[in-house]
Motif scaffolding. Sequence first.
Motif, short mmCIF file in Angstrom:
data_model
loop_
_atom_site.label_atom_id
_atom_site.label_comp_id
_atom_site.label_asym_id
_atom_site.label_seq_id
_atom_site.Cartn_x
_atom_site.Cartn_y
_atom_site.Cartn_z
N HIS A 17 27.51 -5.70 0.51
CA HIS A 17 26.24 -6.28 0.07
C HIS A 17 25.58 -5.49 -1.07
N ASP A 18 26.17 -4.37 -1.52
CA ASP A 18 25.57 -3.61 -2.62
C ASP A 18 26.00 -4.20 -3.96
N GLU A 224 11.15 -6.18 -1.32
CA GLU A 224 12.11 -5.19 -1.80
C GLU A 224 11.58 -3.79 -1.53
N GLU A 227 14.94 2.48 -1.17
CA GLU A 227 15.56 3.37 -0.18
C GLU A 227 15.82 4.75 -0.76
N LYS A 242 16.54 -2.31 -1.22
CA LYS A 242 16.99 -3.13 -0.10
C LYS A 242 16.06 -4.32 0.06
N ASN A 243 16.66 -5.52 0.07
CA ASN A 243 15.88 -6.71 0.31
C ASN A 243 15.62 -6.83 1.81
N LEU A 244 14.35 -6.82 2.19
CA LEU A 244 13.99 -6.79 3.60
C LEU A 244 14.21 -8.13 4.30
N THR A 245 14.48 -9.17 3.54
CA THR A 245 14.77 -10.48 4.13
C THR A 245 16.26 -10.69 4.33
N SER A 246 17.04 -10.42 3.27
CA SER A 246 18.49 -10.67 3.33
C SER A 246 19.31 -9.44 3.70
N GLY A 247 18.73 -8.25 3.52
CA GLY A 247 19.48 -7.02 3.76
C GLY A 247 20.32 -6.60 2.58
N GLU A 248 20.33 -7.42 1.52
CA GLU A 248 21.13 -7.11 0.33
C GLU A 248 20.59 -5.87 -0.37
N LYS A 249 21.52 -5.05 -0.87
CA LYS A 249 21.14 -3.82 -1.56
C LYS A 249 21.51 -3.90 -3.02
#
Length: 521
Positions: A17-18, A224, A227, A242-249
């Motif tokens: 996901h990064d 967002e 981190e 880190k997107n706090l909705t999708s977890g995508e970094k």
Amino acid sequence: MFIQALKAQKTTMTKKHDKISHDGPDVVLIGAGIMSATLGVMLKELDPAVKIDIYERLDVAAAESSDAWNNAGTGHAAFCELNYTPELENGSINISKAIKVAESFEESRQFWSYLVDKGVLDKPETFIKSIPHISFVWGNENVDFLRKRYAALTQNPLFKGMEFSDNIEELKEWIPLVMEGRDPLTKVAATRMLIGTDVNFGSLTRCMFKQLKAMSGVNLYFNEEVEKLKQDKNGVWNLKMKNLTSGEKTMVKAKFVFIGAGGGSLPLLIKSGIPEGKGYGGFPVSGQWLKCTNPAIIEKHHSKVYGKASVGSPPMSVPHLDSRFINGKKALLFGPYAGFTTKFLKEGSALDLFKSVKISNIRPMLAAGLDNMALTKYLIEQVRQSPEERVEALREYFPEAKMEDWELEIAGQRVQVIKKDEKHGGILEFGTEVVSAADGSIAALLGASPGASTAISIMLNLLQRCFKEKFSSEEWQEKIKQMVPSHGKPLSTNPELCKEIRTWTGDVLKLNKEHEAEVAL
């Protein structure tokens, strides 16, 4: 150009996901509050080509300290805040801080007026309104103090027009709610500045971000969280988001980073690892208000009435009966009542304080804690207050207050600055402070009041420290003089300029008397 755009760098991330931001911004602003909004607009005015990314961990702008319900200071101009004018041991009044705050607020009014004139901000009445600023005291000693304060302040052009009265009948006209039911034998006095204002910083911030989003080269991202942030050998800052909705970094690169995340600024400053940030700690303080629910009472009071903090109480405890304009409606608040929590943000974590403790700041934090046991005791007492005790405090300013007309409202979090001190090991400060790297590549704003009211002065100081060459250039200086005409010319020593500037900003912001009927419509 202000900063040359970074060349796209293609990097393959190994973690799931990064991904990397291929077209990095020139500037990253962390936090969507009044400070980032102010700096962002200033930078775009100084260099329209600059590319800016703004990251906010919540899903809306101005939801923490800049929000009207969370913000304890609405238009601090030092007209009525008695803690800005301490009485010295020799009986004289020190007005130096009051002058500094008043000068800063005048710069804020000028910048907002410039933006209104240019069309960047419209309808100034949505974020600023005219309202009297009043200081009110009782008891012989306090009345004597207020009289001396009035005499000292009115020698300065910034406080021209201030009125003093100890006449009960006149005070009933100024502040009827405060005077109703008051013991006529108690000696009272007040000062009044009719040119005071109420500022809704939440509304102002959202207006500024609305315009920023529409500008070329500006991106505003919500949900967002930063981190990690680290500077590479080329001086470029690498931020891991880190997107706090999708977890995508996501990895973002920028040459300049501003940390304007309110209570969240300290942890990020520590993560940056810059030497200038070592030794800083934070002491979180929560706040509460009593909010009036009776429309008849709300309409009866039209001023900001500030009193003196109780003996031994910290500056943050200065009580005020405060008329506000929030979400298009008039409101009436009393407080603040302080409290203690380990969170650094209203929407933060209970672990914030503990995570902020590092080897580099543990000594200053312990030393400041030992030196401020009275503050700890005060906060504990505030937390343990019953509803009846809160209303009793209110009755000192509104003698006929009834519990059923008021409800408790939770305010925002403030993180007071703790810093190294050679003599004490560490000290607790109650103002705001900008901490920046020696190379000017990163800066963080720490602290609280008067904060938002002096945002323009704070950001001009930041630009001077972090963009020295550009700031001193003829191009930038000319533009800054357009944005803040009095910059570099103290209004406190220029009576005619002070009058001219106030007339101009009053007209543009619709604060002068001839605009009151128009604004009411």
